[in-house]
Design an enzyme around this catalytic site. Structure first.
Site, short mmCIF file in Angstrom:
data_model
loop_
_atom_site.label_atom_id
_atom_site.label_comp_id
_atom_site.label_asym_id
_atom_site.label_seq_id
_atom_site.Cartn_x
_atom_site.Cartn_y
_atom_site.Cartn_z
N TYR A 187 26.75 53.72 -48.72
CA TYR A 187 25.61 54.02 -47.85
C TYR A 187 24.61 54.92 -48.57
O TYR A 187 23.39 54.67 -48.54
CB TYR A 187 26.13 54.69 -46.58
CG TYR A 187 25.10 54.98 -45.52
CD1 TYR A 187 24.50 53.96 -44.81
CD2 TYR A 187 24.76 56.29 -45.20
CE1 TYR A 187 23.57 54.22 -43.81
CE2 TYR A 187 23.83 56.58 -44.21
CZ TYR A 187 23.24 55.53 -43.52
OH TYR A 187 22.32 55.81 -42.53
N THR B 217 23.67 57.62 -31.63
CA THR B 217 23.64 56.16 -31.57
C THR B 217 25.06 55.65 -31.83
O THR B 217 26.00 56.43 -31.95
CB THR B 217 22.70 55.58 -32.63
OG1 THR B 217 23.26 55.82 -33.94
CG2 THR B 217 21.31 56.21 -32.55
#
Length: 271
Positions: free
Chosen positions: A151, A186
């Site tokens: 990532y 989220t």
């Protein structure tokens, strides 16, 4: 700037930051194009907005579908004014345990295909002499964070592409913004890939207690409207980490000055 009647195209718009950005731009009078893989969820977001919307569902990894969606988005209302490269997937696994395929998958989704999204629009924007490209990176695109090597590699790379692109387009009326969120509430952690490529399926305390998505979206759009080029959206330690690695505006200006002075033409002339 005002976003009234502007066309804003957002990828990864079915939930999280993407859906929150859709609500924020719509609330400022924009016409919104929504993309993601889940057509039903995109339709649900579109139904909340109270503005003109176009739903273009596709998998960001499908180059043919991306190219077709780009043509549709440009043709819909005469052009794309703001494009938000937000689609992405996170990671929760150490490098020692992670399958190489996970690196391929995350870098394809979070970097290569975000570049493809932008590449499909830069000619259109440069020809019009206006436009804004917004890249949703991360604090993990500024600071290497454990259990996120793939990532981080992708998000660092996205910032490098955006910064270089900003310099190249600095004479063409096209603005480039990089957004580096910290923990935003989220499903990013729940959807993160583990060492074997499977979804993690659970969240982090830091994410659950993070900035509400609508609050984060407002901060982002406020900063875009003020033409801030690198936007840190974080709190506490994450904000401090981002600020410590934030690129000074003077450096962006220096690169733009190089381009204005003919750097590209000189390099091309040298072959």
């Amino acid at each position: 700037m005002s976003f009234e009647s502007k066309v804003v195209w957002i990828t990864g718009a079915s939930s999280g930051i993407g859906a929150a950005l859709a609500r924020e731009f719509a609330g400022r009078g924009a016409k919104v194009v929504l993309s993601g893989r889940d057509e039903a969820r995109l339709a649900a977001v579109a139904g909340e907005l109270g503005t003109e919307t176009l739903t273009l569902p596709f998998d960001i990894r499908d180059d043919a579908a991306l190219a077709e969606a780009t043509q549709q988005a440009i043709a819909w209302r005469g052009g794309v004014d703001v494009a938000v490269a937000n689609a992405g997937v996170s990671q929760r696994s150490t490098a020692l345990k992670t399958d190489m395929q996970v690196y391929h998958d995350i870098i394809e989704i979070d970097l290569t295909q975000q570049i493809a999204f932008a590449q499909g629009l830069i000619g259109h924007m440069a020809d019009r002499g206006s436009g804004r490209l917004v890249f949703i990176s991360s604090i993990a695109g500024k600071v290497g964070v454990p259990m996120r090597t793939a990532y981080c590699a992708a998000k660092f790379g996205l910032i490098g592409y955006a910064d270089s692109l900003r310099g190249e387009l600095s004479r063409d009326g096209v603005e480039v913004h990089v957004v580096c969120p910290g923990s935003v509430a989220t499903d990013v952690s729940r959807n993160a890939l583990t060492a074997d490529g499977s979804k993690r399926g659970k969240s982090d305390k830091a994410i659950d207690e993070g900035i509400p998505a609508d609050e984060a979206a407002k901060t982002m759009v406020d900063a875009i409207a003020l033409n801030q080029r690198e936007i840190i959206v974080a709190r506490g330690m994450e904000e401090a980490m981002g600020k410590a690695r934030q690129t000074p505006d003077q450096l962006f200006d220096q690169v733009a000055a190089m381009v204005a002075a003919g750097y590209i033409e000189k390099m091309e002339a040298e072959g």
